[in-house]
Design an enzyme around this catalytic site. Structure first.
Site, short mmCIF file in Angstrom:
data_model
loop_
_atom_site.label_atom_id
_atom_site.label_comp_id
_atom_site.label_asym_id
_atom_site.label_seq_id
_atom_site.Cartn_x
_atom_site.Cartn_y
_atom_site.Cartn_z
N ASP A 96 -5.61 -8.44 -6.27
CA ASP A 96 -4.66 -8.90 -7.29
C ASP A 96 -3.83 -10.08 -6.80
O ASP A 96 -3.70 -11.09 -7.47
CB ASP A 96 -3.76 -7.75 -7.77
CG ASP A 96 -3.04 -7.05 -6.63
OD1 ASP A 96 -3.32 -7.36 -5.44
OD2 ASP A 96 -2.18 -6.19 -6.91
N ASP A 145 0.03 -11.75 -0.70
CA ASP A 145 1.47 -11.79 -0.40
C ASP A 145 1.64 -11.95 1.11
O ASP A 145 1.51 -13.06 1.62
CB ASP A 145 2.11 -10.51 -0.96
CG ASP A 145 3.61 -10.46 -0.74
OD1 ASP A 145 4.21 -11.52 -0.48
OD2 ASP A 145 4.18 -9.36 -0.81
N LYS A 180 1.09 -16.01 -3.43
CA LYS A 180 2.49 -16.42 -3.26
C LYS A 180 2.57 -17.56 -2.25
O LYS A 180 1.94 -17.50 -1.19
CB LYS A 180 3.34 -15.24 -2.77
CG LYS A 180 3.54 -14.18 -3.83
CD LYS A 180 4.54 -13.12 -3.38
CE LYS A 180 4.51 -11.96 -4.36
NZ LYS A 180 5.35 -10.82 -3.94
N PHE A 226 8.76 -11.00 -6.86
CA PHE A 226 7.99 -9.79 -7.15
C PHE A 226 7.59 -9.80 -8.62
O PHE A 226 8.44 -9.83 -9.50
CB PHE A 226 8.78 -8.53 -6.81
CG PHE A 226 7.89 -7.33 -6.69
CD1 PHE A 226 7.26 -7.03 -5.50
CD2 PHE A 226 7.64 -6.53 -7.80
CE1 PHE A 226 6.39 -5.95 -5.40
CE2 PHE A 226 6.77 -5.44 -7.70
CZ PHE A 226 6.16 -5.15 -6.50
N VAL A 227 6.28 -9.78 -8.85
CA VAL A 227 5.77 -9.89 -10.22
C VAL A 227 5.03 -8.61 -10.63
O VAL A 227 4.52 -7.87 -9.78
CB VAL A 227 4.84 -11.11 -10.37
CG1 VAL A 227 5.60 -12.41 -10.24
CG2 VAL A 227 3.71 -11.06 -9.34
N ASP A 263 1.67 -3.61 -10.27
CA ASP A 263 2.63 -2.55 -10.58
C ASP A 263 3.91 -2.67 -9.78
O ASP A 263 3.97 -3.36 -8.76
CB ASP A 263 2.02 -1.18 -10.25
CG ASP A 263 2.00 -0.91 -8.75
OD1 ASP A 263 1.41 -1.74 -8.01
OD2 ASP A 263 2.60 0.08 -8.31
N ARG A 273 1.41 -1.89 -15.06
CA ARG A 273 0.06 -2.44 -14.85
C ARG A 273 -0.56 -2.91 -16.17
O ARG A 273 -1.36 -3.83 -16.19
CB ARG A 273 -0.86 -1.39 -14.23
CG ARG A 273 -0.55 -1.04 -12.80
CD ARG A 273 -1.73 -0.30 -12.18
NE ARG A 273 -1.39 0.46 -10.98
CZ ARG A 273 -1.35 -0.07 -9.76
NH1 ARG A 273 -1.60 -1.34 -9.58
NH2 ARG A 273 -1.03 0.68 -8.72
P1 IMP Z 1 0.01 -8.01 1.06
O1 IMP Z 1 1.52 -8.10 1.31
O2 IMP Z 1 -0.61 -9.38 0.95
O3 IMP Z 1 -0.67 -7.12 2.04
O4 IMP Z 1 -0.11 -7.34 -0.39
C1 IMP Z 1 -0.62 -6.04 -0.56
C2 IMP Z 1 -0.53 -5.60 -1.98
O5 IMP Z 1 0.85 -5.44 -2.35
C3 IMP Z 1 -1.06 -6.56 -3.03
O6 IMP Z 1 -2.45 -6.53 -3.15
C4 IMP Z 1 -0.36 -6.02 -4.27
O7 IMP Z 1 -1.06 -4.91 -4.82
C5 IMP Z 1 0.98 -5.61 -3.72
N1 IMP Z 1 1.95 -6.68 -4.00
C6 IMP Z 1 2.31 -7.74 -3.24
N2 IMP Z 1 3.18 -8.54 -3.89
C7 IMP Z 1 3.36 -7.96 -5.11
C8 IMP Z 1 4.12 -8.32 -6.27
O8 IMP Z 1 4.82 -9.35 -6.35
N3 IMP Z 1 4.04 -7.46 -7.33
C9 IMP Z 1 3.26 -6.32 -7.33
N4 IMP Z 1 2.53 -5.96 -6.28
C10 IMP Z 1 2.58 -6.79 -5.18
MG MG Z 2 1.08 -1.92 -6.00
#
Ligand code: IMP
Ligand code: MG
Length: 174
Positions: A92, A95, A123, A144-145, A151, A157
């Site tokens: 999705d 981040d 991001k 945060f989206v 979600d 979602r």
């Molecule tokens: P990571 O920080 O790149 O490991 O992100 C892991 C997961 O956290 C993503 O695949 C999303 O499911 C969730 N996530 C990260 N940023 C957001 C956000 O802004 N909104 C909702 N879920 C997020």
């Molecule tokens: Mg999530």
């Protein structure tokens, strides 16, 4: 609201056309990360008219909070048989990079031909782990989206648009 459904689908048409062209003569296996990918995946893959295979992995990394824990838990241990195939990993949002780096690392041992990454959102920020996405629908600021599969505590979602979560809702958590 950041992106409405019309804008998302317009961009999806472009990305799907690119993927369809890039994988035209390749054995493609799409690996998608549940549950967050469901809505994006269904919309994207219906626009890719290739004889692809689809598998899903389930991982958890946020544990219901609005910031990453850096701790990625695989709820499914085995990786699908992808020997000799080209993997397109769908997630999705990029981040911190922890989740995609962990999944990429796990898939890297599976002897596939190539691994590429496709995300709905990326991001603009410095990441804790280096991961690059090959196909990005939209770049966004570090906020945060929710919506379109994303979600907050398993809610929102099903919103058809992507929007920034109200700061007071996140503040109530901390
Ligand atoms: P990571 O920080 O790149 O490991 O992100 C892991 C997961 O956290 C993503 O695949 C999303 O499911 C969730 N996530 C990260 N940023 C957001 C956000 O802004 N909104 C909702 N879920 C997020
Ligand atoms: Mg999530």
């Amino acid at each position: 609201m950041l992106f409405d459904e019309t804008a998302i689908h317009r961009r999806l048409d472009q990305i799907a056309a690119q993927i369809s062209s890039d994988y035209r003569d390749r054995d493609l296996t799409v690996i998608a990360i549940l549950n967050r990918i469901l809505i994006f995946m269904a919309a994207l893959l219906r626009r890719v008219p290739l004889p692809l295979k689809l598998d899903c992995l389930t991982v958890a990394s946020y544990h219901g909070k609005a910031q990453t824990s850096g701790d990625v838990v695989f709820k499914q241990v085995s990786v699908p048989d992808v020997v000799g195939r080209h993997i397109l990993l769908l997630d999705d949002i990029l981040d911190s990079g922890h989740a995609l780096a962990a999944v990429r690392g796990k898939l890297a041992t599976a002897n596939s031909c190539t691994i590429r990454v496709c995300v709905l959102l990326s991001k603009k920020k410095e990441r804790a782990r280096y991961v690059d996405a090959d196909y990005v629908e939209f770049e966004i600021e570090d906020e945060f989206v929710v919506g379109y599969g994303l979600d907050f505590k398993e809610q929102y979602r099903n919103l058809p648009n992507v929007g920034v979560l109200r700061k007071e809702l996140i503040a109530q958590e901390s």
